[in-house]
Motif scaffolding. Structure first.
Motif, PDB file in Angstrom:
ATOM      1  N   GLU A 120      -6.943  -0.763  -3.193  1.00 44.43           N
ATOM      2  CA  GLU A 120      -5.663  -1.343  -3.594  1.00 44.43           C
ATOM      3  C   GLU A 120      -5.156  -0.718  -4.888  1.00 44.43           C
ATOM      4  O   GLU A 120      -3.967  -0.454  -5.033  1.00 44.43           O
ATOM      5  CB  GLU A 120      -5.797  -2.856  -3.750  1.00 44.43           C
ATOM      6  N   ALA A 121      -6.040  -0.472  -5.846  1.00 45.42           N
ATOM      7  CA  ALA A 121      -5.640   0.139  -7.113  1.00 45.42           C
ATOM      8  C   ALA A 121      -5.132   1.561  -6.875  1.00 45.42           C
ATOM      9  O   ALA A 121      -4.128   1.982  -7.471  1.00 45.42           O
ATOM     10  CB  ALA A 121      -6.813   0.148  -8.082  1.00 45.42           C
ATOM     11  N   GLU A 122      -5.814   2.310  -6.016  1.00 45.85           N
ATOM     12  CA  GLU A 122      -5.378   3.667  -5.711  1.00 45.85           C
ATOM     13  C   GLU A 122      -4.027   3.663  -5.013  1.00 45.85           C
ATOM     14  O   GLU A 122      -3.164   4.489  -5.304  1.00 45.85           O
ATOM     15  CB  GLU A 122      -6.418   4.377  -4.844  1.00 45.85           C
ATOM     16  N   ALA A 123      -3.814   2.724  -4.105  1.00 48.05           N
ATOM     17  CA  ALA A 123      -2.537   2.629  -3.395  1.00 48.05           C
ATOM     18  C   ALA A 123      -1.403   2.297  -4.360  1.00 48.05           C
ATOM     19  O   ALA A 123      -0.312   2.865  -4.277  1.00 48.05           O
ATOM     20  CB  ALA A 123      -2.619   1.590  -2.293  1.00 48.05           C
ATOM     21  N   ALA A 124      -1.646   1.389  -5.285  1.00 45.33           N
ATOM     22  CA  ALA A 124      -0.623   1.021  -6.267  1.00 45.33           C
ATOM     23  C   ALA A 124      -0.296   2.201  -7.173  1.00 45.33           C
ATOM     24  O   ALA A 124       0.867   2.453  -7.501  1.00 45.33           O
ATOM     25  CB  ALA A 124      -1.090  -0.168  -7.086  1.00 45.33           C
ATOM     26  N   ALA A 125      -1.318   2.942  -7.588  1.00 44.51           N
ATOM     27  CA  ALA A 125      -1.097   4.106  -8.444  1.00 44.51           C
ATOM     28  C   ALA A 125      -0.313   5.173  -7.685  1.00 44.51           C
ATOM     29  O   ALA A 125       0.586   5.812  -8.253  1.00 44.51           O
ATOM     30  CB  ALA A 125      -2.427   4.662  -8.931  1.00 44.51           C
ATOM     31  N   ALA A 126      -0.625   5.375  -6.406  1.00 41.59           N
ATOM     32  CA  ALA A 126       0.088   6.365  -5.607  1.00 41.59           C
ATOM     33  C   ALA A 126       1.548   5.962  -5.431  1.00 41.59           C
ATOM     34  O   ALA A 126       2.453   6.802  -5.504  1.00 41.59           O
ATOM     35  CB  ALA A 126      -0.589   6.530  -4.252  1.00 41.59           C
ATOM     36  N   ALA A 127       1.811   4.682  -5.204  1.00 39.78           N
ATOM     37  CA  ALA A 127       3.180   4.198  -5.038  1.00 39.78           C
ATOM     38  C   ALA A 127       3.972   4.386  -6.328  1.00 39.78           C
ATOM     39  O   ALA A 127       5.145   4.765  -6.304  1.00 39.78           O
ATOM     40  CB  ALA A 127       3.179   2.741  -4.616  1.00 39.78           C
ATOM     41  N   GLU A 128       3.351   4.131  -7.447  1.00 36.25           N
ATOM     42  CA  GLU A 128       4.015   4.308  -8.747  1.00 36.25           C
ATOM     43  C   GLU A 128       4.307   5.783  -8.987  1.00 36.25           C
ATOM     44  O   GLU A 128       5.369   6.139  -9.487  1.00 36.25           O
ATOM     45  CB  GLU A 128       3.135   3.742  -9.861  1.00 36.25           C
ATOM     46  N   GLN A 129       3.380   6.627  -8.633  1.00 33.07           N
ATOM     47  CA  GLN A 129       3.544   8.068  -8.825  1.00 33.07           C
ATOM     48  C   GLN A 129       4.693   8.583  -7.963  1.00 33.07           C
ATOM     49  O   GLN A 129       5.493   9.392  -8.415  1.00 33.07           O
ATOM     50  CB  GLN A 129       2.239   8.802  -8.468  1.00 33.07           C
ATOM     51  N   GLU A 130       4.793   8.120  -6.714  1.00 33.53           N
ATOM     52  CA  GLU A 130       5.861   8.562  -5.818  1.00 33.53           C
ATOM     53  C   GLU A 130       7.224   8.086  -6.304  1.00 33.53           C
ATOM     54  O   GLU A 130       8.214   8.780  -6.166  1.00 33.53           O
ATOM     55  CB  GLU A 130       5.613   8.020  -4.409  1.00 33.53           C
ATOM     56  N   ALA A 131       7.298   6.898  -6.866  1.00 36.79           N
ATOM     57  CA  ALA A 131       8.563   6.303  -7.271  1.00 36.79           C
ATOM     58  C   ALA A 131       8.960   6.674  -8.693  1.00 36.79           C
ATOM     59  O   ALA A 131       9.940   6.159  -9.208  1.00 36.79           O
ATOM     60  CB  ALA A 131       8.483   4.790  -7.146  1.00 36.79           C
TER      61      ALA A 131
END
Length: 136
Positions: A82-93
């Motif tokens: 979940e932490a990795e997914a949140a970081a990836a979403a933040e990076q994309e946005a």
């Protein structure tokens, strides 16, 4: 046997105990009752601790099994995923115009500026004669 005696005597069981020489309700020692209550509370605390220990032990055993499955199949813990997914979403946005808005934009309310009262702010936008009237 007790049932037969109770049924035969009806509600006179309490009185019969007093007549035979049993302990009367009035003769009970309040200190003894207090000690009994403390012992009961201690027994309840001890049972609760034993229950928690048993639960913790079971949970540790379950975690060992879970970790074994994760190791076997190369899975990660849910929190890490979940932490990795949140970081990836933040990076994309990061540069996107549709990204989630932050609560307070950077630079707003940093506290470097001196706060003005409402009256001083309103006074700035009023015409000169009106300002003079309000200052008096």
């Amino acid at each position: 046997m007790n049932f037969v005696m109770k049924a035969a005597l009806g509600g006179a069981g309490k009185d019969l105990g007093n007549l035979v020489g049993g302990e009367k309700e009035e003769d009970k020692d309040p200190e003894a009752e207090k000690e009994k209550e403390e012992e009961r509370q201690e027994a309840l605390r001890q049972q609760e601790e034993e229950r928690k220990e048993k639960y913790n032990k079971m949970e540790q055993e379950r975690e060992k099994v879970r970790q074994g499955i994760r190791d076997k199949y190369g899975l990660k813990k849910r929190e890490v995923v979940e932490a990795e997914a949140a970081a990836a979403a933040e990076q994309e946005a990061e540069g996107s115009m549709t990204r989630a808005k932050k609560a307070v934009p950077a630079g707003c309310g940093d506290g470097d500026e001196e706060e003005e009262g409402i009256m001083e702010t309103v006074m700035k936008y009023l015409p000169g004669p009106l300002q003079d009237m309000l200052k008096k």
